[in-house]
Design an enzyme around this catalytic site. Structure first.
Site: not given
Length: 341
Positions: A119, A123, A188, A190-191, A223, A252
């Site tokens: 993915n 967010f 994460s 993805n940011t 996390k 994560n």
């Protein structure tokens, strides 16, 4: 016959992953309040109360140690449904200070032959104010869930990294009275730039600010990413210990896609079965090098992989990709194995 794996999952997997997720969330949001109090209807899914399964971790009492990981109920829309499906706790989010749409679609990719997902959602969520209003309305309805609620916090994409602390703090303050525990998601993939917040100086500043605005000492966890070097994890453990954080969530999603074929790789974080070995390694490392509680997530897809996490030192476990592939029956299977063991 396994109804979920043989009938429901094949039908769900015919659709676009994100569209199916949105449909599932809509149904759960509607059915949760309707079915609340109709326990016998969902008896095959529920985990019967048993004191041998109860856990008290960082001062919070959990009816059993299997929860839903962050990322599934991003906006705390279906809280009443998760306890009906058998979960012992739920972690909502990731929530950011600002509402944001996330990254361009498509951004979720199934890899069924590896029981994995990639993915790059970024967010996507309604923002802290909207989530707080939703939680306040639920509380006023008198239907607050009976299981603990964790709230996972992230940085808004448009907020510069040098202003990340104030961004997290705004979300923390807006949601403060609703969470049984809070999680700083600094891992994460993805940011852009988010993982730099795992560095010693940045994380020290962030945790210090949050704890200074935490008068009731709500449990605060961090996390972490599975792609960290051992030295970086040791630094994080020193920080969370010195700031009296409540725990670590490991881990994560990973940017290491070498466990899947090149033609199945996409930009984003990989989760599911391929993450299992590294996630367990990190859980074991954290448990060995500190006394801080660990919530394990990553690659839990059957009883053996769950027990592996507990054996490595996890106090609690969370499901996400394994829940998608195996269905809610996995929760009860894990709890039954814990009782048998």
């Amino acid at each position: 016959m396994n109804i979920y794996k043989d009938l429901i999952r094949p039908a769900l997997f015919l659709g676009d992953p994100e569209a199916v997720h949105r449909l599932a969330m809509t149904l759960l949001r509607i059915l949760g309040p309707m079915l609340n109090g109709t326990g016998p209807m969902l008896a095959p899914l529920s985990v019967p109360p048993d004191p041998r399964l109860e856990r008290t971790v960082f001062g919070v009492k959990f009816p059993h140690p299997v929860g839903l990981a962050a990322g599934f109920d991003k906006n705390a829309e279906a809280l009443l449904a998760w306890q009906l499906l058998g979960f012992g706790f739920v972690e909502a989010g990731t929530v950011t200070a600002r509402a944001q749409p996330g990254n361009p679609k498509p951004r979720i990719f199934r890899i069924p032959e590896y029981e994995a997902l990639i993915n790059r959602l970024g967010f996507n969520n309604d923002g802290a104010d909207a989530v707080a209003a939703r939680l306040q309305k639920l509380r006023q309805s008198g239907r607050w869930p009976a299981i603990p609620l964790g709230i996972n916090l992230g940085k808004s994409k448009l907020t510069p990294l040098e202003e990340a602390t104030s961004d997290y703090l705004l979300s923390f303050q807006r949601l403060y009275h609703f969470g049984d525990y809070f999680v700083l998601n600094v891992s994460s993939p993805n940011t852009p730039g988010l993982r730099t917040l795992q560095s010693k100086a940045a994380l020290d500043e962030l945790i210090d600010a949050i704890q200074r605005h935490n008068p009731a000492k709500r449990p605060l966890l961090v996390k972490i990413a599975p792609d960290l070097e051992w030295g970086a994890i040791e630094q994080i453990l020193e920080l969370v210990t010195s700031h009296q954080c409540a725990g670590i969530i490991a881990t994560n999603t990973t940017l290491d896609h070498t466990s899947i074929p090149a033609n199945r790789r996409e930009q984003g974080g990989l989760s599911g079965r391929p993450l299992r070995p590294r996630s367990t390694e990190i859980v074991r490392f954290v448990a060995k090098h500190s006394s801080i509680p660990v919530i394990a997530v990553g690659g839990i897809h059957d009883v053996d992989s769950a027990l592996e996490k507990f054996d490595a030192g996890a106090a609690l476990v969370q499901l996400y990709t394994g829940f998608i592939y195996e269905g809610p029956g996995l929760i009860r299977q894990i709890c039954s194995a814990l009782l048998a063991g």
